[in-house]
Motif scaffolding. Structure first.
Motif, PDB file in Angstrom:
ATOM      1  N   ARG A 193       0.806  -1.200   0.000  1.00 38.29           N
ATOM      2  CA  ARG A 193       0.000   0.000   0.000  1.00 38.29           C
ATOM      3  C   ARG A 193       0.851   1.268   0.000  1.00 38.29           C
ATOM      4  NH1 ARG A 193      -5.002  -1.230   4.183  1.00 38.29           N
ATOM      5  NH2 ARG A 193      -5.774  -3.090   3.088  1.00 38.29           N
ATOM      6  N   GLU A 194       1.977   1.207   0.690  1.00 41.31           N
ATOM      7  CA  GLU A 194       2.827   2.396   0.772  1.00 41.31           C
ATOM      8  C   GLU A 194       3.435   2.724  -0.591  1.00 41.31           C
ATOM      9  OE1 GLU A 194       4.341   5.669   2.639  1.00 41.31           O
ATOM     10  OE2 GLU A 194       2.924   4.171   3.425  1.00 41.31           O
ATOM     11  N   PHE A 195       3.891   1.710  -1.287  1.00 42.31           N
ATOM     12  CA  PHE A 195       4.481   1.926  -2.606  1.00 42.31           C
ATOM     13  C   PHE A 195       3.423   2.426  -3.591  1.00 42.31           C
ATOM     14  CE2 PHE A 195       5.503   0.310  -6.846  1.00 42.31           C
ATOM     15  CZ  PHE A 195       6.700   0.971  -7.064  1.00 42.31           C
ATOM     16  N   PHE A 196       2.229   1.864  -3.471  1.00 45.20           N
ATOM     17  CA  PHE A 196       1.153   2.291  -4.372  1.00 45.20           C
ATOM     18  C   PHE A 196       0.811   3.754  -4.128  1.00 45.20           C
ATOM     19  CE2 PHE A 196      -3.356   2.823  -5.382  1.00 45.20           C
ATOM     20  CZ  PHE A 196      -3.353   2.415  -6.708  1.00 45.20           C
ATOM     21  N   SER A 197       0.737   4.181  -2.853  1.00 40.45           N
ATOM     22  CA  SER A 197       0.446   5.581  -2.530  1.00 40.45           C
ATOM     23  C   SER A 197       1.562   6.477  -3.037  1.00 40.45           C
ATOM     24  CB  SER A 197       0.287   5.756  -1.020  1.00 40.45           C
ATOM     25  OG  SER A 197      -0.813   5.000  -0.545  1.00 40.45           O
ATOM     26  N   PHE A 198       2.788   6.000  -2.954  1.00 43.42           N
ATOM     27  CA  PHE A 198       3.931   6.787  -3.436  1.00 43.42           C
ATOM     28  C   PHE A 198       3.856   6.990  -4.953  1.00 43.42           C
ATOM     29  CE2 PHE A 198       8.307   6.821  -5.080  1.00 43.42           C
ATOM     30  CZ  PHE A 198       8.726   8.044  -4.559  1.00 43.42           C
ATOM     31  N   ILE A 199       3.572   5.926  -5.664  1.00 43.64           N
ATOM     32  CA  ILE A 199       3.463   6.026  -7.133  1.00 43.64           C
ATOM     33  C   ILE A 199       2.319   6.942  -7.535  1.00 43.64           C
ATOM     34  CG2 ILE A 199       2.961   4.732  -9.248  1.00 43.64           C
ATOM     35  CD1 ILE A 199       5.763   4.317  -8.181  1.00 43.64           C
ATOM     36  N   ARG A 200       1.208   6.830  -6.849  1.00 44.02           N
ATOM     37  CA  ARG A 200       0.073   7.682  -7.163  1.00 44.02           C
ATOM     38  C   ARG A 200       0.406   9.139  -6.888  1.00 44.02           C
ATOM     39  NH1 ARG A 200      -4.580   5.808  -9.668  1.00 44.02           N
ATOM     40  NH2 ARG A 200      -5.823   7.194  -8.352  1.00 44.02           N
ATOM     41  N   SER A 201       1.155   9.406  -5.821  1.00 42.87           N
ATOM     42  CA  SER A 201       1.543  10.777  -5.486  1.00 42.87           C
ATOM     43  C   SER A 201       2.476  11.344  -6.544  1.00 42.87           C
ATOM     44  CB  SER A 201       2.208  10.820  -4.102  1.00 42.87           C
ATOM     45  OG  SER A 201       1.291  10.422  -3.106  1.00 42.87           O
ATOM     46  N   LEU A 202       3.390  10.513  -7.042  1.00 40.32           N
ATOM     47  CA  LEU A 202       4.298  10.987  -8.084  1.00 40.32           C
ATOM     48  C   LEU A 202       3.537  11.358  -9.356  1.00 40.32           C
ATOM     49  CD1 LEU A 202       7.341   8.555  -7.740  1.00 40.32           C
ATOM     50  CD2 LEU A 202       7.158  10.910  -6.974  1.00 40.32           C
ATOM     51  N   LYS A 203       2.580  10.542  -9.713  1.00 39.53           N
ATOM     52  CA  LYS A 203       1.771  10.851 -10.905  1.00 39.53           C
ATOM     53  C   LYS A 203       0.959  12.117 -10.684  1.00 39.53           C
ATOM     54  CE  LYS A 203       1.354   6.208 -12.831  1.00 39.53           C
ATOM     55  NZ  LYS A 203       0.431   5.153 -13.271  1.00 39.53           N
ATOM     56  N   PHE A 251      -0.927  16.410   0.698  1.00 36.82           N
ATOM     57  CA  PHE A 251      -0.504  16.280  -0.694  1.00 36.82           C
ATOM     58  C   PHE A 251       1.024  16.273  -0.818  1.00 36.82           C
ATOM     59  CE2 PHE A 251       0.457  18.173  -4.867  1.00 36.82           C
ATOM     60  CZ  PHE A 251      -0.177  17.254  -5.685  1.00 36.82           C
ATOM     61  N   PHE A 252       1.724  16.965   0.119  1.00 35.14           N
ATOM     62  CA  PHE A 252       3.185  17.054   0.052  1.00 35.14           C
ATOM     63  C   PHE A 252       3.868  16.049   0.964  1.00 35.14           C
ATOM     64  CE2 PHE A 252       1.793  21.378  -1.099  1.00 35.14           C
ATOM     65  CZ  PHE A 252       2.354  21.444  -2.358  1.00 35.14           C
ATOM     66  N   ARG A 253       3.149  15.027   1.430  1.00 38.78           N
ATOM     67  CA  ARG A 253       3.726  14.106   2.395  1.00 38.78           C
ATOM     68  C   ARG A 253       4.953  13.416   1.831  1.00 38.78           C
ATOM     69  NH1 ARG A 253       2.722   8.677   3.850  1.00 38.78           N
ATOM     70  NH2 ARG A 253       1.110   8.530   2.262  1.00 38.78           N
ATOM     71  N   TYR A 254       4.865  12.864   0.628  1.00 37.28           N
ATOM     72  CA  TYR A 254       6.025  12.149   0.059  1.00 37.28           C
ATOM     73  C   TYR A 254       7.122  13.111  -0.390  1.00 37.28           C
ATOM     74  CZ  TYR A 254       3.241   7.937   0.227  1.00 37.28           C
ATOM     75  OH  TYR A 254       2.483   6.888   0.658  1.00 37.28           O
ATOM     76  N   MET A 255       6.737  14.336  -0.729  1.00 34.95           N
ATOM     77  CA  MET A 255       7.755  15.313  -1.110  1.00 34.95           C
ATOM     78  C   MET A 255       8.598  15.690   0.106  1.00 34.95           C
ATOM     79  SD  MET A 255       7.240  18.884  -3.129  1.00 34.95           S
ATOM     80  CE  MET A 255       6.548  18.042  -4.489  1.00 34.95           C
TER      81      MET A 255
END
Length: 328
Positions: free
Chosen positions: A282-292, A312-316
């Motif tokens: 789930r974490e990787f999927f959320s990361f990929i979705r955030s990048l897109k 929205f800026f969590r992964y950034m």
């Protein structure tokens, strides 16, 4: 003696030749003696008394007289419904009594003119009893038809044998006077030595003024028919276009339905794949979705007003913190 014999022989030969005459085939010779008929000669070689007898050759074949012989004038007739008609016809006749025929023409009378006058009178009387449709009808069985009309006219021109026998005792000049003054009289043409073989109507026309009105009416009727045909064509064209539009709409609707069904199935498969991938990491999927989302959101000319603490800026933020940790 010989000198006298030669002129005598010549005279005899001249007398012989002047006493001979030939009647050709298809003709008859009427022998006149002092302008009185004494005999009728059939085709062949015959003798006559020179200087006393005279021979008039008459055509014995069937002859045809056309209505155009009426001084070139059109013959108008009136039907029972008071319609004017121009009738073009011809009559065939032959000489059956050469003595009577010669008496007629010798008096300066024209048998053809008498025949046409009588024929016009009988035609006028018979056509006046019929309607136009009866005259156009050419059947033989119907008494109200063109064929029966011509038979009646021919019979009327010939008359009966009894009336002809009685009328032959009447002088020709008296009969001619009656025929000329009363064309519809019962005077038989046999009284003039002529028998009518056949009467035929070649053509029936309307006068020009009537023809124009008839053509105008026919043109108006044809115009109505043509207009109805055009309207019928327009209606069928509209019906065809409507059917084609309906069929096209059904095809497009069915195609759109199939496209939406396929698209829905594709979206469902894609969602299922995403869901399966999400359930695995789930974490990787959320990361990929955030990048897109970052890729689509940040453009060169875009301006975004969002709080830095937004989710929205969590992964950034994670990427920034990781970069600072690496520098230290």
């Amino acid at each position: 003696m010989r000198k006298l014999l030669i002129p005598v022989v010549i005279v005899l030969i001249g007398v012989l030749f002047s006493s001979l005459y030939v009647v050709e085939e298809g003709t008859r010779g009427i022998v006149l003696r002092f302008n009185k008929i004494i005999g009728l000669s059939d085709p062949g070689l015959h003798f006559k008394i020179p200087g006393v007898d005279n021979v008039k050759v008459i055509d014995a074949k069937i002859q045809t007289t056309d209505s155009s012989n009426n001084s070139g004038r059109e013959q108008k007739f009136i039907t029972r419904e008071k319609k004017d008609l121009i009738v073009d016809y011809y009559v065939q006749w032959k000489i059956v009594d050469f003595d009577r025929y010669y008496e007629t023409v010798a008096g300066g009378n024209s048998v053809e003119n008498l025949l046409l006058a009588r024929l016009n009178g009988r035609l006028r009387a018979e056509i006046g009893k019929l309607d136009i449709k009866d005259i156009i009808n050419d059947t033989n069985a119907d008494t109200k038809s063109r064929n029966s009309l011509m038979v009646r006219v021919k019979d009327a021109l010939n008359g009966t044998q009894q009336s002809t026998a009685n009328i032959k005792d009447v002088p020709v000049e008296d009969l001619v006077a009656v025929a000329e003054t009363d064309p519809e009289s019962i005077t038989s043409m046999l009284a003039f030595g002529v028998e009518v073989i056949d009467v035929r109507i070649k053509q029936i026309n309307f006068p020009p003024e009537v023809s124009e009105s008839i053509y105008a009416r026919m043109s108006a009727e044809r115009e109505v028919v043509a207009r109805d045909q055009r309207f019928q064509g327009i209606r069928e064209a509209e019906e065809t276009r409507a059917d084609a539009t309906l069929a096209a709409t059904k095809i497009l609707s069915e195609a759109e339905k199939q496209a939406r069904t396929i698209q829905g199935e594709g979206d469902a498969n894609a969602a299922k794949l995403y869901a399966d991938a999400f359930n695995k990491d789930r974490e990787f999927f959320s990361f990929i979705r955030s990048l897109k989302a970052y890729e689509k959101s940040f453009k060169e000319t875009d301006v975004m007003v969002i709080s830095p603490d937004s989710e929205f800026f969590r992964y950034m933020k994670l990427n920034v913190n990781s970069a600072e940790s690496n520098k230290k």
